[in-house]
Write an enzyme that holds these catalytic residues in place. Sequence first.
Site, PDB file in Angstrom:
ATOM      1  N   ARG A  55     -23.455  80.384 -13.349  1.00 33.40           N
ATOM      2  CA  ARG A  55     -22.421  81.416 -13.504  1.00 33.40           C
ATOM      3  C   ARG A  55     -22.085  81.621 -15.000  1.00 33.40           C
ATOM      4  NH1 ARG A  55     -21.349  80.250  -8.666  1.00 33.40           N
ATOM      5  NH2 ARG A  55     -21.951  77.982  -9.326  1.00 33.40           N
ATOM      6  N   THR A  56     -21.917  80.621 -15.545  1.00 36.10           N
ATOM      7  CA  THR A  56     -21.361  80.455 -16.956  1.00 36.10           C
ATOM      8  C   THR A  56     -22.448  81.371 -17.906  1.00 36.10           C
ATOM      9  OG1 THR A  56     -20.301  78.690 -16.686  1.00 36.10           O
ATOM     10  CG2 THR A  56     -20.333  79.380 -19.076  1.00 36.10           C
ATOM     11  N   LYS A  85     -37.870  67.161 -29.055  1.00 37.61           N
ATOM     12  CA  LYS A  85     -38.925  66.611 -30.252  1.00 37.61           C
ATOM     13  C   LYS A  85     -37.864  65.780 -31.209  1.00 37.61           C
ATOM     14  CE  LYS A  85     -41.657  70.779 -30.448  1.00 37.61           C
ATOM     15  NZ  LYS A  85     -41.847  71.911 -31.383  1.00 37.61           N
ATOM     16  N   ARG A 106     -23.642  75.172 -24.082  1.00 37.69           N
ATOM     17  CA  ARG A 106     -23.243  74.125 -23.205  1.00 37.69           C
ATOM     18  C   ARG A 106     -24.043  72.707 -23.559  1.00 37.69           C
ATOM     19  NH1 ARG A 106     -22.472  74.858 -16.919  1.00 37.69           N
ATOM     20  NH2 ARG A 106     -20.711  75.796 -17.584  1.00 37.69           N
ATOM     21  N   HIS A 130     -13.923  73.243 -21.090  1.00 38.24           N
ATOM     22  CA  HIS A 130     -14.606  74.424 -20.762  1.00 38.24           C
ATOM     23  C   HIS A 130     -13.804  75.442 -20.985  1.00 38.24           C
ATOM     24  CE1 HIS A 130     -17.400  77.156 -19.023  1.00 38.24           C
ATOM     25  NE2 HIS A 130     -17.622  76.422 -17.615  1.00 38.24           N
TER      26      HIS A 130
HETATM   27  C1  NCD Z   1     -17.758  74.206 -13.934  1.00 41.46           C
HETATM   28  C2  NCD Z   1     -18.396  73.384 -15.104  1.00 41.46           C
HETATM   29  O1  NCD Z   1     -19.649  73.530 -15.516  1.00 41.46           O
HETATM   30  O2  NCD Z   1     -17.769  72.727 -15.727  1.00 41.46           O
HETATM   31  N1  NCD Z   1     -18.673  75.155 -13.446  1.00 41.46           N
HETATM   32  C3  NCD Z   1     -18.459  76.416 -14.076  1.00 41.46           C
HETATM   33  O3  NCD Z   1     -18.906  76.628 -15.431  1.00 41.46           O
HETATM   34  N2  NCD Z   1     -17.886  77.448 -13.405  1.00 41.46           N
HETATM   35  C4  NCD Z   1     -17.298  73.122 -12.781  1.00 41.46           C
HETATM   36  C5  NCD Z   1     -18.434  72.141 -12.248  1.00 41.46           C
HETATM   37  O4  NCD Z   1     -19.578  72.380 -12.569  1.00 41.46           O
HETATM   38  O5  NCD Z   1     -17.923  71.654 -11.430  1.00 41.46           O
END
Ligand code: NCD
Length: 300
Positions: A55-56, A85, A106, A130
């Site tokens: 999703r993100t 590397k 991320r 997040h």
């Molecule tokens: C979350 C994350 O990656 O922290 N997912 C997301 O971004 N919707 C929640 C999770 O992984 O549990």
Amino acid sequence: MSHVDYQKGANMRHLLNSKLKKEEIENILNLAENLPEKKLSGKILATLFYEPSTRTRLSFESAMIRLGGNVISVENGKDSSSDKKGESLKDTLLTVSQYADVIAIRHSNSLQDISCPIPIINAGDGSGEHPTQALLDLYTIKQYKGTLENLTIMISGDLLYSRTVHSLLGFLKNYNVKILLDEPETLPLPEEYYNENTERINNRNAYLKDVDILYVTRPQKERWGVNNKWLHERDVKDLYIDKKCLELLNPNAGIMHPLPRTDELPEFVDKDPRCLIWKQVKNGVLIRMAVLLKSLEIAP
Ligand code: NCD
């Protein structure tokens, strides 16, 4: 450099955590409700993902494309970028900054002290924060309840490692809410996220009738390590949502989850009219459009 240096007045350039002023939060939520058309044509977003995501990453990319911009992407940074590397993240960011106008990243390490010459958005850093997920959660709560004030929000699940919960609590500090922490004994919320709004509970059923939002989160098994695994497994199982829980839950409550879900939120919950999880997914694009506009200072 600390995180504060990244916030430029009320204009957000970097978004690394939930330490925004209330005015900045409201500004993003309002912008997501009234988005302009195609404001980012000619701009490039780089998505750099060193941990798994559906999703993100895709909603960031969809948001950029919907705003008329373009996207370049590293989707499996650990294996497919120069990280493999031995390149430092700093060098990678200096490089990508020459190719793009804004970065969504991320990573499994903390990003709180990162330095980057172009706006950078934290799309999840380890078990830290997040912020864009939490902003879309706020947006969804406001859409459903009409307000973010005077609500009782129960948060249930692995609170030790859940970065979405950490950011949600950070933003909610700005509002008059009661937060009930339904946490497993061995996976409690880290002390730094407690505040005057939070209260630990150990008998969920007694509180469900007064709850406005039930926010459920996944056991973050990939972060548990081997030693306490069986204890954590045992503890999280007690918190899984079941039919009894839905019966006791306030009829006007909303049920939320950042997704991906596993056994803690069974699929039968989707049929319940209080279930908001697919609205959250939809709102993810709107919020990320707003955040991109803010980061690039296209919006006031
Ligand atoms: C979350 C994350 O990656 O922290 N997912 C997301 O971004 N919707 C929640 C999770 O992984 O549990």
